[in-house]
Design a protein around this motif. Structure first.
Motif, mmCIF file in Angstrom:
data_model
loop_
_atom_site.group_PDB
_atom_site.id
_atom_site.type_symbol
_atom_site.label_atom_id
_atom_site.label_comp_id
_atom_site.label_asym_id
_atom_site.label_seq_id
_atom_site.Cartn_x
_atom_site.Cartn_y
_atom_site.Cartn_z
ATOM 1 N N MET A 167 25.234 -28.810 7.046
ATOM 2 C CA MET A 167 26.168 -29.771 7.556
ATOM 3 C C MET A 167 26.569 -30.686 6.398
ATOM 4 S SD MET A 167 25.438 -32.794 10.338
ATOM 5 C CE MET A 167 24.904 -31.640 11.527
ATOM 6 N N LYS A 168 27.884 -30.898 6.256
ATOM 7 C CA LYS A 168 28.363 -31.808 5.221
ATOM 8 C C LYS A 168 29.636 -32.503 5.706
ATOM 9 C CE LYS A 168 30.747 -28.110 2.941
ATOM 10 N NZ LYS A 168 30.635 -26.995 2.083
ATOM 11 N N ILE A 169 29.993 -33.572 5.038
ATOM 12 C CA ILE A 169 31.187 -34.329 5.400
ATOM 13 C C ILE A 169 32.410 -33.421 5.270
ATOM 14 C CG2 ILE A 169 32.674 -36.253 4.716
ATOM 15 C CD1 ILE A 169 30.118 -37.786 4.028
ATOM 16 N N GLY A 170 33.254 -33.464 6.296
ATOM 17 C CA GLY A 170 34.456 -32.637 6.315
ATOM 18 C C GLY A 170 34.318 -31.377 7.138
ATOM 19 N N ASP A 171 33.085 -30.994 7.483
ATOM 20 C CA ASP A 171 32.877 -29.803 8.314
ATOM 21 C C ASP A 171 33.468 -30.026 9.701
ATOM 22 O OD1 ASP A 171 31.514 -28.491 6.330
ATOM 23 O OD2 ASP A 171 29.531 -28.675 7.257
ATOM 24 N N PRO A 172 34.034 -28.994 10.316
ATOM 25 C CA PRO A 172 34.547 -29.127 11.682
ATOM 26 C C PRO A 172 33.389 -29.299 12.671
ATOM 27 C CG PRO A 172 34.734 -26.863 10.930
ATOM 28 C CD PRO A 172 34.238 -27.655 9.769
ATOM 29 N N SER A 176 28.811 -40.797 17.402
ATOM 30 C CA SER A 176 27.674 -40.505 16.529
ATOM 31 C C SER A 176 26.642 -39.677 17.280
ATOM 32 C CB SER A 176 27.037 -41.803 16.037
ATOM 33 O OG SER A 176 27.941 -42.501 15.215
ATOM 34 N N PHE A 177 25.948 -38.820 16.541
ATOM 35 C CA PHE A 177 24.979 -37.895 17.119
ATOM 36 C C PHE A 177 23.695 -37.914 16.305
ATOM 37 C CE2 PHE A 177 29.251 -36.394 17.807
ATOM 38 C CZ PHE A 177 29.281 -36.131 19.164
ATOM 39 N N VAL A 178 22.571 -37.843 16.989
ATOM 40 C CA VAL A 178 21.280 -37.763 16.325
ATOM 41 C C VAL A 178 21.129 -36.367 15.735
ATOM 42 C CG1 VAL A 178 18.779 -37.790 16.678
ATOM 43 C CG2 VAL A 178 20.228 -39.436 17.873
ATOM 44 N N ILE A 179 20.602 -36.296 14.526
ATOM 45 C CA ILE A 179 20.318 -35.002 13.920
ATOM 46 C C ILE A 179 18.894 -34.622 14.296
ATOM 47 C CG2 ILE A 179 20.032 -33.745 11.756
ATOM 48 C CD1 ILE A 179 22.166 -35.619 10.553
ATOM 49 N N VAL A 180 18.766 -33.539 15.018
ATOM 50 C CA VAL A 180 17.459 -33.074 15.460
ATOM 51 C C VAL A 180 16.969 -32.046 14.456
ATOM 52 C CG1 VAL A 180 16.181 -31.922 17.295
ATOM 53 C CG2 VAL A 180 18.094 -33.436 17.856
ATOM 54 N N GLN A 181 15.827 -32.330 13.887
ATOM 55 C CA GLN A 181 15.250 -31.418 12.913
ATOM 56 C C GLN A 181 13.997 -30.818 13.505
ATOM 57 O OE1 GLN A 181 14.623 -33.766 9.438
ATOM 58 N NE2 GLN A 181 16.796 -33.974 9.006
ATOM 59 N N ASP A 182 13.831 -29.530 13.291
ATOM 60 C CA ASP A 182 12.619 -28.851 13.766
ATOM 61 C C ASP A 182 11.429 -29.361 12.976
ATOM 62 O OD1 ASP A 182 14.045 -27.356 15.555
ATOM 63 O OD2 ASP A 182 14.319 -25.674 14.180
ATOM 64 N N TYR A 216 30.700 -38.957 8.474
ATOM 65 C CA TYR A 216 29.585 -39.721 7.910
ATOM 66 C C TYR A 216 28.274 -39.041 8.256
ATOM 67 C CZ TYR A 216 26.232 -43.484 7.082
ATOM 68 O OH TYR A 216 25.167 -44.221 6.636
ATOM 69 N N ILE A 217 27.355 -39.041 7.294
ATOM 70 C CA ILE A 217 25.997 -38.561 7.527
ATOM 71 C C ILE A 217 25.052 -39.623 6.976
ATOM 72 C CG2 ILE A 217 24.301 -36.763 7.045
ATOM 73 C CD1 ILE A 217 26.666 -34.825 6.644
ATOM 74 N N HIS A 218 24.124 -40.069 7.804
ATOM 75 C CA HIS A 218 23.158 -41.083 7.391
ATOM 76 C C HIS A 218 22.419 -40.589 6.148
ATOM 77 C CE1 HIS A 218 19.391 -43.399 7.505
ATOM 78 N NE2 HIS A 218 20.129 -44.345 8.087
ATOM 79 N N PRO A 219 22.206 -41.459 5.164
ATOM 80 C CA PRO A 219 21.549 -41.031 3.916
ATOM 81 C C PRO A 219 20.186 -40.359 4.111
ATOM 82 C CG PRO A 219 22.395 -43.259 3.681
ATOM 83 C CD PRO A 219 22.580 -42.878 5.119
ATOM 84 N N GLN A 220 19.464 -40.733 5.151
ATOM 85 C CA GLN A 220 18.160 -40.113 5.400
ATOM 86 C C GLN A 220 18.244 -39.011 6.458
ATOM 87 O OE1 GLN A 220 15.838 -43.577 6.306
ATOM 88 N NE2 GLN A 220 15.389 -43.974 4.143
ATOM 89 N N GLY A 221 19.467 -38.603 6.811
ATOM 90 C CA GLY A 221 19.653 -37.499 7.743
ATOM 91 C C GLY A 221 19.278 -37.798 9.172
ATOM 92 N N ARG A 222 19.390 -39.056 9.591
ATOM 93 C CA ARG A 222 19.007 -39.420 10.960
ATOM 94 C C ARG A 222 20.111 -39.157 11.985
ATOM 95 N NH1 ARG A 222 16.061 -44.999 9.213
ATOM 96 N NH2 ARG A 222 14.255 -43.974 8.284
ATOM 97 N N TYR A 223 21.366 -39.371 11.586
ATOM 98 C CA TYR A 223 22.487 -39.146 12.502
ATOM 99 C C TYR A 223 23.747 -38.870 11.692
ATOM 100 C CZ TYR A 223 24.128 -43.879 11.448
ATOM 101 O OH TYR A 223 24.595 -44.998 10.814
#
Length: 73
Positions: free
Chosen positions: A1-6, A63-69, A41-48
């Motif tokens: 996931m990166k900025i600009g992705d659909p 905004s959405f929480v990034i769920v990491q396994d 936007y992506i939180h610098p620590q990958g939180r959301y």
């Protein structure tokens, strides 16, 4: 996931009563099923992350929480 992705999602703002027989213009916008936009936007620590999408003559952001396994062995 990166900025600009659909990114495609059902905005939380679209949830609500859909039983009205004759919806107003606002209710018609709320009845839209999904929107497709991009990640802005992506939180610098990958939180959301935050995504935005055009909606008529406006822009909607959510905004959405990034769920990491987290598998611990």
């Amino acid at each position: 996931m990166k900025i600009g992705d659909p990114y495609t999602w059902l905005p939380a703002a679209f949830e609500g009563d859909k039983s009205s027989p004759k919806p107003s213009r606002k209710e018609k916008l709320r009845r839209a099923s999904v929107v497709t936009g991009r990640i802005v936007y992506i939180h610098p620590q990958g939180r959301y992350f935050t995504a935005e999408a055009p909606l008529g003559d406006s822009v909607i952001r959510e905004s959405f929480v990034i769920v990491q396994d987290r598998l611990e062995v």
